[in-house]
Design an enzyme around this catalytic site. Structure first.
Site, short mmCIF file in Angstrom:
data_model
loop_
_atom_site.label_atom_id
_atom_site.label_comp_id
_atom_site.label_asym_id
_atom_site.label_seq_id
_atom_site.Cartn_x
_atom_site.Cartn_y
_atom_site.Cartn_z
N HIS A 34 7.34 5.44 1.38
CA HIS A 34 8.01 4.29 0.75
C HIS A 34 8.81 4.74 -0.48
O HIS A 34 9.92 4.27 -0.73
CB HIS A 34 6.99 3.24 0.31
CG HIS A 34 6.16 2.66 1.42
ND1 HIS A 34 4.81 2.89 1.52
CD2 HIS A 34 6.49 1.85 2.47
CE1 HIS A 34 4.33 2.23 2.58
NE2 HIS A 34 5.33 1.60 3.17
N ARG B 41 -1.61 3.16 7.20
CA ARG B 41 -2.77 3.11 8.11
C ARG B 41 -3.57 4.41 8.09
O ARG B 41 -4.69 4.43 8.63
CB ARG B 41 -2.33 2.76 9.53
CG ARG B 41 -1.86 1.32 9.68
CD ARG B 41 -1.72 0.90 11.13
NE ARG B 41 -1.55 -0.54 11.27
CZ ARG B 41 -0.39 -1.17 11.38
NH1 ARG B 41 0.74 -0.49 11.37
NH2 ARG B 41 -0.35 -2.49 11.49
N SER C 61 1.49 7.24 6.30
CA SER C 61 1.39 5.86 6.78
C SER C 61 0.31 5.15 5.98
O SER C 61 -0.72 5.76 5.65
CB SER C 61 1.02 5.86 8.27
OG SER C 61 0.59 4.57 8.66
N TYR D 254 0.87 -1.18 0.00
CA TYR D 254 0.00 0.00 0.00
C TYR D 254 0.91 1.23 0.00
O TYR D 254 0.84 2.09 0.87
CB TYR D 254 -0.96 0.00 1.18
CG TYR D 254 -2.26 0.70 0.84
CD1 TYR D 254 -3.16 0.13 -0.08
CD2 TYR D 254 -2.59 1.93 1.38
CE1 TYR D 254 -4.34 0.77 -0.43
CE2 TYR D 254 -3.77 2.58 1.05
CZ TYR D 254 -4.64 1.99 0.14
OH TYR D 254 -5.80 2.63 -0.20
P1 AMP Z 1 5.56 -0.40 6.22
O1 AMP Z 1 5.08 -0.70 4.84
O2 AMP Z 1 4.63 0.49 6.99
O3 AMP Z 1 6.02 -1.60 6.99
O4 AMP Z 1 6.86 0.48 6.04
C1 AMP Z 1 7.93 0.05 5.26
C2 AMP Z 1 9.08 1.00 5.42
O5 AMP Z 1 8.67 2.31 5.02
C3 AMP Z 1 9.56 1.12 6.88
O6 AMP Z 1 10.97 1.18 6.90
C4 AMP Z 1 8.94 2.42 7.32
O7 AMP Z 1 9.68 3.07 8.33
C5 AMP Z 1 8.99 3.22 6.04
N1 AMP Z 1 8.02 4.30 6.08
C6 AMP Z 1 6.70 4.22 6.35
N2 AMP Z 1 6.13 5.44 6.39
C7 AMP Z 1 7.13 6.33 6.15
C8 AMP Z 1 7.18 7.75 6.07
N3 AMP Z 1 6.11 8.52 6.25
N4 AMP Z 1 8.38 8.31 5.79
C9 AMP Z 1 9.49 7.55 5.63
N5 AMP Z 1 9.51 6.21 5.70
C10 AMP Z 1 8.34 5.60 5.95
#
Ligand code: AMP
Length: 303
Positions: free
Chosen positions: A37, A187, A185, A32
Protein backbone atom coordinates in the site's frame (compact mmCIF):
# COMPACT_ATOMS: atom_id res chain seq x y z
CA UNK A 1 -3.32 15.22 7.50
CA UNK A 2 -7.08 15.38 7.29
CA UNK A 3 -9.03 12.34 8.52
CA UNK A 4 -12.71 12.12 7.62
CA UNK A 5 -15.34 9.43 7.79
CA UNK A 6 -18.23 11.28 6.16
CA UNK A 7 -18.75 11.32 2.38
CA UNK A 8 -19.80 14.98 2.48
CA UNK A 9 -16.56 15.99 4.22
CA UNK A 10 -14.43 14.08 1.73
CA UNK A 11 -16.30 15.66 -1.16
CA UNK A 12 -15.74 19.16 0.22
CA UNK A 13 -12.01 18.50 0.70
CA UNK A 14 -11.60 17.17 -2.86
CA UNK A 15 -13.76 19.93 -4.38
CA UNK A 16 -11.61 22.49 -2.59
CA UNK A 17 -8.39 20.88 -3.85
CA UNK A 18 -9.66 20.82 -7.45
CA UNK A 19 -10.91 24.42 -7.19
CA UNK A 20 -7.35 25.38 -6.23
CA UNK A 21 -6.11 23.71 -9.41
CA UNK A 22 -4.75 20.64 -7.62
CA UNK A 23 -4.61 17.12 -9.04
CA UNK A 24 -6.44 14.70 -6.78
CA UNK A 25 -4.94 11.20 -6.57
CA UNK A 26 -6.80 8.40 -4.81
CA UNK A 27 -5.53 5.12 -3.36
CA UNK A 28 -8.43 2.76 -2.54
CA UNK A 29 -7.59 0.18 0.16
CA UNK A 30 -9.17 -2.05 2.77
CA UNK A 31 -6.63 -0.95 5.37
CA UNK A 32 -4.20 -2.92 7.55
CA UNK A 33 -1.69 -1.07 5.43
CA UNK A 34 1.65 -2.60 4.51
CA UNK A 35 4.54 -1.68 2.25
CA UNK A 36 2.58 -2.65 -0.86
CA UNK A 37 0.00 0.00 0.00
CA UNK A 38 2.84 2.36 0.91
CA UNK A 39 4.25 2.05 -2.63
CA UNK A 40 0.86 3.11 -4.03
CA UNK A 41 0.83 6.15 -1.72
CA UNK A 42 4.30 7.08 -2.96
CA UNK A 43 3.23 6.78 -6.59
CA UNK A 44 0.17 8.91 -5.81
CA UNK A 45 2.29 11.45 -3.91
CA UNK A 46 4.68 11.79 -6.86
CA UNK A 47 1.88 12.33 -9.39
CA UNK A 48 -0.75 14.29 -7.43
CA UNK A 49 -1.13 17.44 -5.35
CA UNK A 50 -3.86 16.11 -3.05
CA UNK A 51 -3.49 12.45 -2.09
CA UNK A 52 -6.51 10.63 -0.67
CA UNK A 53 -6.22 7.15 0.85
CA UNK A 54 -9.52 5.38 1.40
CA UNK A 55 -9.76 2.65 4.04
CA UNK A 56 -12.94 0.63 3.81
CA UNK A 57 -13.47 -3.09 4.30
CA UNK A 58 -16.17 -3.28 1.65
CA UNK A 59 -18.79 -5.92 2.56
CA UNK A 60 -20.05 -5.96 -1.03
CA UNK A 61 -16.87 -7.61 -2.27
CA UNK A 62 -16.92 -10.47 0.25
CA UNK A 63 -18.82 -13.70 -0.37
CA UNK A 64 -21.15 -15.12 2.31
CA UNK A 65 -18.51 -17.52 3.73
CA UNK A 66 -15.49 -15.28 3.36
CA UNK A 67 -13.40 -13.44 5.96
CA UNK A 68 -15.32 -10.13 6.23
CA UNK A 69 -15.74 -10.34 10.00
CA UNK A 70 -12.18 -11.30 10.79
CA UNK A 71 -10.46 -9.17 8.14
CA UNK A 72 -7.55 -7.48 10.00
CA UNK A 73 -8.08 -3.86 11.04
CA UNK A 74 -5.77 -1.29 12.63
CA UNK A 75 -6.99 2.25 11.94
CA UNK A 76 -4.52 3.95 14.33
CA UNK A 77 -1.56 2.18 12.71
CA UNK A 78 -2.94 2.91 9.23
CA UNK A 79 -3.28 6.63 9.99
CA UNK A 80 0.34 6.73 11.19
CA UNK A 81 1.49 5.02 7.99
CA UNK A 82 -0.47 7.46 5.82
CA UNK A 83 0.89 10.42 7.76
CA UNK A 84 4.44 9.11 7.29
CA UNK A 85 3.88 8.96 3.50
CA UNK A 86 2.68 12.55 3.32
CA UNK A 87 -0.92 11.65 2.51
CA UNK A 88 -3.26 14.67 2.58
CA UNK A 89 -6.53 12.99 3.50
CA UNK A 90 -7.67 9.61 4.83
CA UNK A 91 -11.28 8.55 4.35
CA UNK A 92 -12.39 5.69 6.62
CA UNK A 93 -16.19 5.47 6.43
CA UNK A 94 -18.37 3.00 8.26
CA UNK A 95 -20.57 0.60 6.33
CA UNK A 96 -23.70 2.69 7.02
CA UNK A 97 -22.03 5.74 5.51
CA UNK A 98 -21.17 3.94 2.25
CA UNK A 99 -24.34 1.83 2.11
CA UNK A 100 -27.13 3.58 4.06
CA UNK A 101 -29.44 1.07 2.37
CA UNK A 102 -28.73 -1.96 0.21
CA UNK A 103 -27.76 -0.56 -3.20
CA UNK A 104 -30.15 -1.20 -6.06
CA UNK A 105 -27.45 -0.04 -8.44
CA UNK A 106 -24.22 -1.95 -8.93
CA UNK A 107 -21.54 -1.95 -11.61
CA UNK A 108 -20.89 -5.23 -13.40
CA UNK A 109 -18.05 -5.89 -15.83
CA UNK A 110 -18.71 -9.03 -17.88
CA UNK A 111 -16.24 -11.52 -19.37
CA UNK A 112 -13.14 -10.30 -17.50
CA UNK A 113 -14.74 -11.24 -14.17
CA UNK A 114 -16.01 -14.66 -15.22
CA UNK A 115 -13.06 -16.84 -14.31
CA UNK A 116 -9.70 -16.83 -12.49
CA UNK A 117 -10.62 -15.25 -9.10
CA UNK A 118 -14.17 -14.69 -10.35
CA UNK A 119 -14.75 -18.45 -10.51
CA UNK A 120 -14.23 -18.89 -6.77
CA UNK A 121 -15.59 -15.44 -5.88
CA UNK A 122 -18.58 -14.87 -8.18
CA UNK A 123 -19.79 -11.63 -6.55
CA UNK A 124 -16.39 -10.20 -5.67
CA UNK A 125 -15.69 -8.02 -8.69
CA UNK A 126 -19.17 -6.46 -8.70
CA UNK A 127 -18.42 -5.36 -5.15
CA UNK A 128 -15.08 -3.92 -6.21
CA UNK A 129 -16.33 -2.07 -9.29
CA UNK A 130 -19.32 -0.70 -7.39
CA UNK A 131 -17.29 0.67 -4.49
CA UNK A 132 -14.54 1.99 -6.77
CA UNK A 133 -17.15 3.82 -8.87
CA UNK A 134 -18.60 5.34 -5.70
CA UNK A 135 -15.15 6.43 -4.53
CA UNK A 136 -14.43 7.98 -7.93
CA UNK A 137 -17.78 9.81 -7.85
CA UNK A 138 -17.05 11.15 -4.37
CA UNK A 139 -13.41 12.18 -4.89
CA UNK A 140 -13.34 13.13 -8.61
CA UNK A 141 -9.71 12.07 -8.93
CA UNK A 142 -7.38 12.72 -11.86
CA UNK A 143 -5.69 9.41 -11.13
CA UNK A 144 -6.29 6.29 -9.07
CA UNK A 145 -3.52 3.94 -7.99
CA UNK A 146 -3.91 0.16 -7.87
CA UNK A 147 -1.43 -2.66 -7.26
CA UNK A 148 -0.60 -5.22 -9.93
CA UNK A 149 -0.79 -7.74 -7.09
CA UNK A 150 -4.52 -7.86 -7.89
CA UNK A 151 -3.97 -8.21 -11.63
CA UNK A 152 -7.53 -9.19 -12.50
CA UNK A 153 -8.91 -6.32 -10.40
CA UNK A 154 -6.63 -3.89 -12.25
CA UNK A 155 -7.76 -5.25 -15.63
CA UNK A 156 -11.43 -5.04 -14.59
CA UNK A 157 -11.18 -1.48 -13.21
CA UNK A 158 -9.19 -0.32 -16.25
CA UNK A 159 -11.83 -1.74 -18.58
CA UNK A 160 -14.69 -0.25 -16.53
CA UNK A 161 -13.12 3.22 -16.67
CA UNK A 162 -12.63 2.87 -20.41
CA UNK A 163 -16.13 1.51 -21.10
CA UNK A 164 -17.84 4.20 -19.01
CA UNK A 165 -15.52 7.07 -20.05
CA UNK A 166 -14.78 7.85 -16.42
CA UNK A 167 -12.34 10.79 -16.35
CA UNK A 168 -9.74 8.96 -14.24
CA UNK A 169 -6.31 7.67 -15.13
CA UNK A 170 -5.87 4.18 -13.70
CA UNK A 171 -2.25 3.63 -12.67
CA UNK A 172 -0.95 0.10 -12.02
CA UNK A 173 1.95 -0.19 -9.56
CA UNK A 174 4.46 -3.06 -9.15
CA UNK A 175 3.95 -5.87 -6.64
CA UNK A 176 5.91 -5.35 -3.42
CA UNK A 177 7.36 -8.57 -1.99
CA UNK A 178 8.91 -9.57 1.29
CA UNK A 179 12.61 -10.34 1.08
CA UNK A 180 11.95 -14.07 0.50
CA UNK A 181 9.58 -13.34 -2.41
CA UNK A 182 6.18 -13.61 -0.70
CA UNK A 183 3.85 -10.96 -2.14
CA UNK A 184 2.78 -8.61 0.64
CA UNK A 185 -0.88 -8.90 1.60
CA UNK A 186 -3.00 -7.91 4.58
CA UNK A 187 -4.13 -11.55 4.61
CA UNK A 188 -0.55 -12.75 5.28
CA UNK A 189 -1.38 -11.86 8.91
CA UNK A 190 -3.54 -15.02 9.00
CA UNK A 191 -0.61 -17.32 8.16
CA UNK A 192 1.02 -19.48 10.83
CA UNK A 193 4.84 -19.64 10.57
CA UNK A 194 4.49 -23.03 8.85
CA UNK A 195 1.91 -21.70 6.37
CA UNK A 196 4.09 -18.67 5.77
CA UNK A 197 6.94 -20.96 4.64
CA UNK A 198 4.63 -23.13 2.54
CA UNK A 199 3.17 -20.06 0.82
CA UNK A 200 6.52 -19.40 -0.84
CA UNK A 201 5.70 -22.01 -3.51
CA UNK A 202 3.47 -19.43 -5.20
CA UNK A 203 6.26 -16.95 -5.92
CA UNK A 204 8.72 -19.81 -6.56
CA UNK A 205 6.38 -21.36 -9.14
CA UNK A 206 6.08 -18.00 -10.90
CA UNK A 207 9.83 -17.39 -10.80
CA UNK A 208 10.63 -20.83 -12.20
CA UNK A 209 8.03 -20.31 -14.93
CA UNK A 210 9.69 -17.00 -15.85
CA UNK A 211 13.08 -18.74 -15.94
CA UNK A 212 11.67 -21.36 -18.33
CA UNK A 213 10.22 -18.63 -20.56
CA UNK A 214 13.51 -16.74 -20.56
CA UNK A 215 15.19 -20.03 -21.56
CA UNK A 216 12.87 -20.21 -24.58
CA UNK A 217 9.69 -22.04 -23.48
CA UNK A 218 6.67 -20.59 -25.28
CA UNK A 219 4.00 -23.29 -24.78
CA UNK A 220 1.41 -22.03 -22.27
CA UNK A 221 0.44 -25.61 -21.33
CA UNK A 222 4.04 -26.48 -20.45
CA UNK A 223 4.47 -23.34 -18.32
CA UNK A 224 1.20 -23.81 -16.44
CA UNK A 225 2.00 -27.49 -15.86
CA UNK A 226 5.30 -26.44 -14.34
CA UNK A 227 3.66 -23.86 -12.02
CA UNK A 228 1.02 -26.37 -10.94
CA UNK A 229 3.56 -29.07 -10.10
CA UNK A 230 5.70 -26.66 -8.05
CA UNK A 231 2.66 -25.51 -6.05
CA UNK A 232 1.50 -29.15 -5.69
CA UNK A 233 4.90 -30.08 -4.23
CA UNK A 234 3.83 -28.35 -1.01
CA UNK A 235 1.14 -30.44 0.71
CA UNK A 236 -0.05 -27.53 2.89
CA UNK A 237 -1.01 -25.56 -0.23
CA UNK A 238 -4.21 -26.22 -2.15
CA UNK A 239 -3.96 -24.84 -5.67
CA UNK A 240 -6.98 -22.99 -7.04
CA UNK A 241 -5.53 -21.99 -10.41
CA UNK A 242 -2.25 -21.44 -12.22
CA UNK A 243 -2.80 -19.79 -15.57
CA UNK A 244 -1.02 -18.03 -18.42
CA UNK A 245 -3.26 -15.34 -19.92
CA UNK A 246 -3.21 -12.33 -22.19
CA UNK A 247 -2.36 -9.55 -19.74
CA UNK A 248 -4.96 -7.11 -21.09
CA UNK A 249 -8.08 -9.12 -21.87
CA UNK A 250 -7.23 -12.16 -19.70
CA UNK A 251 -8.05 -14.57 -22.53
CA UNK A 252 -6.38 -17.98 -22.59
CA UNK A 253 -3.16 -18.36 -24.55
CA UNK A 254 -1.67 -21.34 -26.33
CA UNK A 255 1.57 -19.67 -27.33
CA UNK A 256 3.18 -17.14 -25.02
CA UNK A 257 3.73 -13.92 -26.92
CA UNK A 258 3.16 -10.19 -26.35
CA UNK A 259 1.80 -9.09 -22.96
CA UNK A 260 1.44 -12.16 -20.77
CA UNK A 261 0.14 -12.60 -17.24
CA UNK A 262 1.16 -15.64 -15.21
CA UNK A 263 -1.27 -15.84 -12.29
CA UNK A 264 -1.74 -18.22 -9.38
CA UNK A 265 -4.26 -18.53 -6.56
CA UNK A 266 -4.11 -21.04 -3.72
CA UNK A 267 -5.34 -21.72 -0.22
CA UNK A 268 -2.75 -22.03 2.51
CA UNK A 269 -4.18 -23.19 5.84
CA UNK A 270 -7.56 -21.70 4.92
CA UNK A 271 -6.11 -18.38 3.72
CA UNK A 272 -6.62 -17.54 0.07
CA UNK A 273 -3.50 -16.04 -1.53
CA UNK A 274 -2.88 -14.74 -5.05
CA UNK A 275 0.27 -13.79 -6.92
CA UNK A 276 1.32 -13.07 -10.49
CA UNK A 277 4.01 -11.89 -12.88
CA UNK A 278 3.59 -9.69 -15.94
CA UNK A 279 5.80 -10.38 -18.93
CA UNK A 280 6.44 -8.66 -22.22
CA UNK A 281 7.56 -11.28 -24.76
CA UNK A 282 8.80 -10.24 -28.20
CA UNK A 283 10.59 -12.99 -30.10
CA UNK A 284 13.45 -14.16 -27.90
CA UNK A 285 13.21 -10.97 -25.86
CA UNK A 286 11.55 -11.44 -22.44
CA UNK A 287 10.93 -8.60 -20.01
CA UNK A 288 9.49 -9.89 -16.72
CA UNK A 289 8.06 -7.64 -14.02
CA UNK A 290 8.70 -9.69 -10.89
CA UNK A 291 7.85 -6.76 -8.64
CA UNK A 292 9.90 -5.06 -5.97
CA UNK A 293 11.68 -6.87 -3.14
CA UNK A 294 11.86 -5.10 0.20
CA UNK A 295 15.44 -3.98 0.76
CA UNK A 296 17.35 -5.51 3.72
CA UNK A 297 17.10 -2.30 5.73
CA UNK A 298 13.45 -1.75 4.80
CA UNK A 299 11.83 -4.30 7.09
CA UNK A 300 8.06 -3.96 7.43
CA UNK A 301 7.17 -1.82 10.42
CA UNK A 302 6.00 -4.02 13.33
CA UNK A 303 2.37 -3.87 14.45
P1 AMP B 1 -6.37 -4.15 -0.42
O1 AMP B 1 -6.22 -3.31 0.80
O2 AMP B 1 -5.83 -5.53 -0.26
O3 AMP B 1 -7.73 -4.09 -1.04
O4 AMP B 1 -5.42 -3.50 -1.50
C1 AMP B 1 -5.51 -2.15 -1.85
C2 AMP B 1 -4.61 -1.87 -3.01
O5 AMP B 1 -3.26 -2.21 -2.66
C3 AMP B 1 -4.95 -2.71 -4.25
O6 AMP B 1 -4.83 -1.90 -5.40
C4 AMP B 1 -3.91 -3.79 -4.22
O7 AMP B 1 -3.60 -4.30 -5.50
C5 AMP B 1 -2.73 -3.04 -3.65
N1 AMP B 1 -1.77 -3.98 -3.07
C6 AMP B 1 -2.01 -4.94 -2.15
N2 AMP B 1 -0.90 -5.67 -1.91
C7 AMP B 1 0.06 -5.16 -2.71
C8 AMP B 1 1.44 -5.49 -2.94
N3 AMP B 1 2.04 -6.49 -2.31
N4 AMP B 1 2.11 -4.74 -3.83
C9 AMP B 1 1.51 -3.74 -4.51
N5 AMP B 1 0.23 -3.37 -4.35
C10 AMP B 1 -0.49 -4.08 -3.46
Amino acid sequence: MLHVDRIADLRVACDRARAAGQRVGVVPTMGYLHDGHRSLMRAARAASDFVVVTIFVNPLQFGPHEDLDRYPRDLAGDLARCEAEGVDCVFSPGVAEMYPRPPLTTVHVTALTADLCGAARPTHFDGVTTVVTKLFAITGPCAAFFGRKDAQQLAVVTRMVDDLNLPVEVVGCPIVRERDGLAMSSRNAYLSPGDRGAALVLSRGLRDAVDAIVAGERAAAQVTRMMRSIVASEPAVELEYAEARDALDLTELTVLDGSVLLAVAARVGGTRLIDNVNLRIEGSNVDADLGVLLAADDAPAPR
